[in-house]
Design an enzyme around this catalytic site. Structure first.
Site, short mmCIF file in Angstrom:
data_model
loop_
_atom_site.label_atom_id
_atom_site.label_comp_id
_atom_site.label_asym_id
_atom_site.label_seq_id
_atom_site.Cartn_x
_atom_site.Cartn_y
_atom_site.Cartn_z
N ARG A 1 94.71 12.98 43.29
CA ARG A 1 94.58 13.33 42.39
C ARG A 1 94.27 15.20 43.02
NH1 ARG A 1 92.94 9.97 40.83
NH2 ARG A 1 91.89 9.24 43.39
N THR A 2 93.91 15.87 43.80
CA THR A 2 94.31 17.06 44.34
C THR A 2 95.65 17.69 44.36
OG1 THR A 2 91.76 16.86 44.86
CG2 THR A 2 92.43 18.71 45.82
N LYS B 1 97.59 16.80 68.91
CA LYS B 1 98.35 16.31 69.75
C LYS B 1 97.25 17.98 70.57
CE LYS B 1 103.05 16.21 68.55
NZ LYS B 1 103.57 17.89 68.20
N ARG C 1 92.84 20.24 52.94
CA ARG C 1 90.70 19.58 52.93
C ARG C 1 91.22 19.21 53.88
NH1 ARG C 1 90.91 13.83 49.16
NH2 ARG C 1 90.10 16.03 48.00
N HIS D 1 83.96 21.16 47.16
CA HIS D 1 84.88 21.03 46.13
C HIS D 1 85.17 21.81 45.65
CE1 HIS D 1 89.19 18.67 45.18
NE2 HIS D 1 88.68 17.78 45.17
#
Ligand code: CP
Length: 319
Positions: free
Chosen positions: A52-53, A82, A103, A131
């Protein structure tokens, strides 16, 4: 710069302004979207999974006429594998994009990114922390579906400890008067003390109610959440928490006709599928409200970026 790192940064006026702006965006979506961000680029940097986000942010930018660059599994497929630090990644991507949606799996990652970024950082979730943009779309959902954002009884159900959407939602609701929160949680996933204290300090009534049926009878909003298996240190604690509170048709029969069921989704059994057809099941509409709300947030951040330091200078002179 208009970073969005914590829901605490939005005061009441800012929240009301954002609701109005998101409503304007919803109307614009009905007319095919806008072209206000033509030529602008949004980078979506996702170190944790998302449906969704990420997609609603990308849809929002495209609906504003902008463009998107994206890495959906940055933990594995960016140079983080890395050993590149988050700070270095942000310094680099800030030269490619006008705004970064991030995120990350670590609490505080969005704040770290904002400290080194020359473009706005919009947090799409930081571990079990916050959030914030989910909370803003949750507030918009309540406003549209219940008709007000004050004088509300909200039952917060499920994983209140690791559920970052809950923490941000509590911060946002704390800006409004007449808010009563009923915490319906397994004993291993209570609302964190700092979140509870923040709400109480802002005049919110916070109560523990172990009986979901009792909470549902009086709630305007039943805000169900998934027990966040990936955040538990102990498998035994997860098993204790899982499946304890389910929204099913029996619970719906206890709820008022004018109440709603919300869930940030994804669900993992805590809302029975046969609830979906009930008009009070607002969770799929809630996902769709993410687009106009994130359009409003992108507009706000990108306008601030225009006022601030440009990513590219108009001068082509060699230094
Ligand atoms: N609500 C939410 O954050 O969903 P995603 O994990 O799919 O983005």
């Amino acid at each position: 710069m208009r970073h969005v790192i914590s829901a605490k940064a939005f005061d009441r006026d800012a929240l009301l302004g954002l609701l109005a702006e998101a409503a304007r965006m919803q109307v614009a979506l009905g007319r095919g979207g806008l072209r206000t961000q033509d030529g602008k680029v949004m980078a979506a940097l996702f170190f944790e999974p998302s449906t969704r986000t990420r997609l609603s942010f990308e849809a929002a930018m495209l609906r504003l006429g902008g463009q998107v660059i994206s890495t959906e599994n940055a933990r594995e497929f960016s140079s983080a594998i890395k050993g590149e630090t988050l700070e270095d990644t942000i310094r680099v991507v800030a030269g490619y994009a006008d705004v970064i949606v991030l995120r990350h799996h670590e609490v505080g990652a969005a704040a770290r990114a904002a400290r080194v970024s020359r473009v706005p950082i919009l947090s799409a979730g930081d571990g079990a922390g916050e959030h914030p943009t989910q909370a803003l779309l949750d507030l918009y959902t309540v406003w549209r579906e219940v008709g007000r954002v004050e004088d509300l009884t909200v039952a917060l159900v499920g994983d209140l400890l690791y559920g970052r959407t809950v923490h941000s939602l509590v911060y946002v609701l704390s800006r409004f008067s007449g808010i009563r929160l009923l915490c319906v949680a397994p004993d291993v996933t209570p609302l964190p003390a700092d979140v509870r204290e923040y709400a109480a300090a802002h005049g919110v009534r916070v109560e523990v109610e172990p009986d979901l049926h009792k909470a549902a009878q009086v709630a305007d909003v039943v805000y169900q959440t998934r027990v966040q298996k990936e955040r538990f240190a102990s498998a035994a604690d997860y098993e204790r928490a899982r499946g304890q509170y389910i929204v099913d048709r029996g619970l719906l029969s206890a709820m008022r006709a004018d109440s709603i069921v919300m869930h940030p989704l994804p669900r993992a059994g805590e809302v029975a599928p046969d609830v979906d057809d009930d008009p009070r099941a607002a969770y799929f509409r809630q996902t769709h409200y993410g687009v106009p709300v994130r359009m409003a947030l992108l507009e706000r951040s990108l306008q601030a970026q225009v006022a601030g330091e440009p990513v590219w200078s108009e001068s082509a002179e060699v230094q």
